[in-house]
Design a protein around this motif. Structure first.
Motif, short mmCIF file in Angstrom:
data_model
loop_
_atom_site.label_atom_id
_atom_site.label_comp_id
_atom_site.label_asym_id
_atom_site.label_seq_id
_atom_site.Cartn_x
_atom_site.Cartn_y
_atom_site.Cartn_z
N THR A 344 0.83 -1.20 0.00
CA THR A 344 0.00 0.00 0.00
C THR A 344 0.86 1.25 0.00
OG1 THR A 344 -0.11 0.22 2.42
CG2 THR A 344 -1.78 -1.18 1.37
N TYR A 345 0.27 2.33 -0.49
CA TYR A 345 0.85 3.66 -0.32
C TYR A 345 -0.18 4.49 0.44
CZ TYR A 345 1.61 8.58 -1.32
OH TYR A 345 1.76 9.94 -1.19
N SER A 346 0.27 5.19 1.47
CA SER A 346 -0.66 6.02 2.24
C SER A 346 -0.12 7.43 2.41
CB SER A 346 -0.95 5.39 3.61
OG SER A 346 0.23 5.33 4.39
N ILE A 350 -3.60 7.87 7.36
CA ILE A 350 -2.94 6.59 7.60
C ILE A 350 -1.43 6.77 7.75
CG2 ILE A 350 -2.48 4.31 6.66
CD1 ILE A 350 -5.35 4.71 7.65
N ASP A 354 0.80 5.90 11.07
CA ASP A 354 1.89 4.94 10.99
C ASP A 354 3.23 5.54 11.38
OD1 ASP A 354 3.28 2.60 10.43
OD2 ASP A 354 3.47 3.04 8.29
N LEU A 422 -7.90 11.41 4.19
CA LEU A 422 -7.30 10.09 4.06
C LEU A 422 -7.08 9.78 2.58
CD1 LEU A 422 -8.34 6.87 5.97
CD2 LEU A 422 -8.12 6.81 3.48
N TRP A 424 -5.36 6.37 0.49
CA TRP A 424 -4.77 5.05 0.72
C TRP A 424 -4.88 4.21 -0.55
CZ3 TRP A 424 -6.53 1.87 5.64
CH2 TRP A 424 -5.50 1.02 6.04
N SER A 426 -4.09 0.76 -2.53
CA SER A 426 -3.82 -0.64 -2.17
C SER A 426 -3.69 -1.51 -3.40
CB SER A 426 -4.96 -1.18 -1.30
OG SER A 426 -5.09 -0.46 -0.10
N ALA A 431 -3.58 -4.50 4.66
CA ALA A 431 -2.37 -3.74 4.98
C ALA A 431 -1.73 -4.28 6.25
CB ALA A 431 -2.71 -2.27 5.16
N GLN A 437 -8.56 -3.42 4.34
CA GLN A 437 -8.84 -2.10 3.77
C GLN A 437 -9.25 -2.15 2.30
OE1 GLN A 437 -5.76 -3.25 3.89
NE2 GLN A 437 -5.08 -2.86 1.80
#
Length: 528
Positions: A344-346, A350, A354, A422, A424, A426, A431, A437
């Motif tokens: 994933t890239y957030s 998120i 993290d 947000l 996110w 995927s 995740a 998610q």
């Protein structure tokens, strides 16, 4: 059934199976004369091993095995031999079946042992689709070692039993031709001993190493000593301490990552710098045994393979040797840095949870919940421009070429500008082991599924979305937007945000990415 077996071997005399002293129980029996006769009859028909395998399955199913189970370390008594020239041997089949998970009480009597549908119907008024079951294996029990040991009937000729061994291996491998069933395999296992609760080495010694040996898989092990060690190892940079083998990874058949998602991230970045990176990813099968805190990819593979979540199940898939292609992705930042992604890239909510929660890392997994609650209270947003190439107009031939981040986006791309709470993106379902998610993601669908939440949104609604992520129900909330695309670009219009790729902090600022379809093959119960 493929017997849930990893492999089979023959031990001479009173020798016992490879792991008889590890506490695993063996069910003992004696080979049927009919089984030996069938094997002998098929000795000249090895070009059709699955026919013998089918006969073998039926024969094993009809065998009456004694209920007694030898105690730990017990060596079966030597059988009497009528002829001094007759060799005595034991046939060991290493199996990891799922015990039947029984329901108790009235509901169990009424409905039996079924587990329900793989689809959960959502009655929310906002729902437009059904949500895949967050745990389709809930009705299944964890696999357990339940090995079979047969005393081979006294014989002067082992040709028949060799046919049985080949047939069992054909069943265990699922190979209809049995061409590669006897082919030696050699893997490199990379263990991060510091990941999660620091149990990586213990899991390797108690679970992974014995199962690889049972499956007849030769392997080398690299215990990482520092951050970046796995990345160096992928580039054939040997450890100065001399503790790990410095063979080029191209000499192996597979790579096994033991740790969290971070150890695999390091390995993929190391491979990316190789001149033969594309060939390596297509040649080597990759496996992951979750020993970290989140273990998102391990959980995603097990989820789609209909396996329970544990290191044993992950190792079982690796030992079985079946693979499926997995999409990767290429990320580029404003300074020209490039990264390989797989999870994933957030950005925004998120990423802040993290990365900013590192200051309370001593709390373990709970740190994410604490920081998420804090972020919801302050309800912070970031202004940005989000551009994406929808799947309907994306290239079907392969990877979409990305323009320079200094150039405008192509006309076919769509643009959204606003205040994001947000963001996110995927490529897999999970995740983390408890974070569902992206319920609709597949290992090889060629897509990013990007979850977006924008202002205005109440704190209560944000709490509802956050709580629903564990089960996948968030996708039915009207303020949770899902965009499917093959490439995207995110350009923050204010400072203070983080770029978080696969749980690792990378260069902040504008970023863009494209899917690398079927770029690697991973051990999986999903074929393809």
């Amino acid at each position: 059934s493929d017997l849930d077996a990893l492999d089979v071997d023959i031990r001479m005399g009173g020798e016992v199976g490879r792991d008889a002293n590890d506490g695993s129980g063996y069910v003992s029996g004696r080979t049927s004369p009919a089984l030996a006769a069938d094997a002998a009859r098929n000795e000249n028909e090895l070009d059709q091993p699955m026919q013998l395998a089918s006969d073998l399955t039926a024969a094993l199913a009809n065998m009456q095995l004694p209920p007694a189970q030898p105690s730990e370390g017990e060596i079966p008594a030597q059988p009497r031999r009528n002829n001094r020239n007759m060799a005595v041997a034991y046939l060991n089949i290493y199996c990891y079946p799922r015990p039947e998970k029984k329901r108790c009480g009235l509901l169990g009597k009424l409905f039996g042992n079924g587990g329900g549908s793989d689809i959960v119907n959502n009655d929310d008024e906002d729902a437009t689709t059904t949500t895949p079951n967050p745990d389709p294996t809930k009705h299944l029990a964890h696999r357990q070692a339940h090995h079979l040991r047969f005393e081979v009937a006294p014989t002067e000729d082992f040709a028949a039993i060799r046919s049985v061994v080949r047939a069992i291996r054909a069943l265990a491998s699922g190979d209809s031709t049995c061409v590669d069933a006897d082919k030696p395999r050699r893997y490199l296992v990379v263990v991060n001993p510091y990941s999660g609760t620091g149990q990586g080495e213990q899991i390797y010694n108690s679970t992974v190493r014995p199962m690889l040996e049972q499956a007849g898989i030769d392997h080398d092990v690299c215990i990482t000593q520092r951050s970046g060690h796995a990345m160096e190892r992928m580039g054939k940079i040997s450890d100065e301490s001399g503790d790990d083998d410095d063979n080029d990874i191209s000499t192996y058949d597979g790579l096994i990552a033991m740790g969290g998602d971070g150890i695999l991230w390091e390995m993929l970045q190391g491979i990316r710098f190789r001149s033969d990176a594309k060939g390596i990813l297509q040649k080597l099968a990759i496996g992951i045994v979750g020993c970290g805190t989140s273990n998102g990819l391990a959980k995603s593979i097990l989820h789609q393979s209909m396996e329970k979540y544990s290191p044993l199940e992950s190792t079982f898939l690796i030992c079985k040797g079946r693979t499926a292609h997995l999409d990767l992705s290429r990320y580029e930042t404003i300074t020209g840095k490039a990264y390989t992604g797989f999870l994933t890239y957030s950005w925004a909510f998120i990423a802040d949870v993290d990365l900013d929660s590192e200051c309370i890392r001593w709390m373990g997994v709970a740190r994410n919940d604490v920081w998420a609650a804090y972020r919801i209270l302050i309800n912070q947003s970031y202004r940005a421009k989000f551009s994406y190439l929808p799947k309907s107009v994306g290239s079907k031939a392969g990877t979409v070429p990305l323009p320079s981040l200094y150039e405008p986006i192509p006309k076919k791309w769509k643009i959204i500008e606003g205040d994001f709470i947000l963001f996110w993106a995927s490529q897999v379902t999970h995740a983390a082991y408890n974070t569902f998610q992206s319920p609709l993601s597949q290992m090889q669908d060629g897509l990013f599924r990007i979850m977006v939440v924008r202002k205005p949104i109440s704190r209560l609604r944000m709490i509802q979305i956050a709580l629903a992520i564990e089960t996948g129900g968030h996708i039915h909330h009207d303020q949770c937007e899902i965009y499917e695309c093959v490439a995207f670009r995110l350009e923050p219009l204010e400072k203070g945000s983080h770029n978080d790729l696969d749980g690792e902090k990378i260069e902040d600022g504008p970023i863009q990415a494209a899917v690398l379809p079927a770029a690697a093959q991973f051990f999986s119960g999903v074929m393809g």
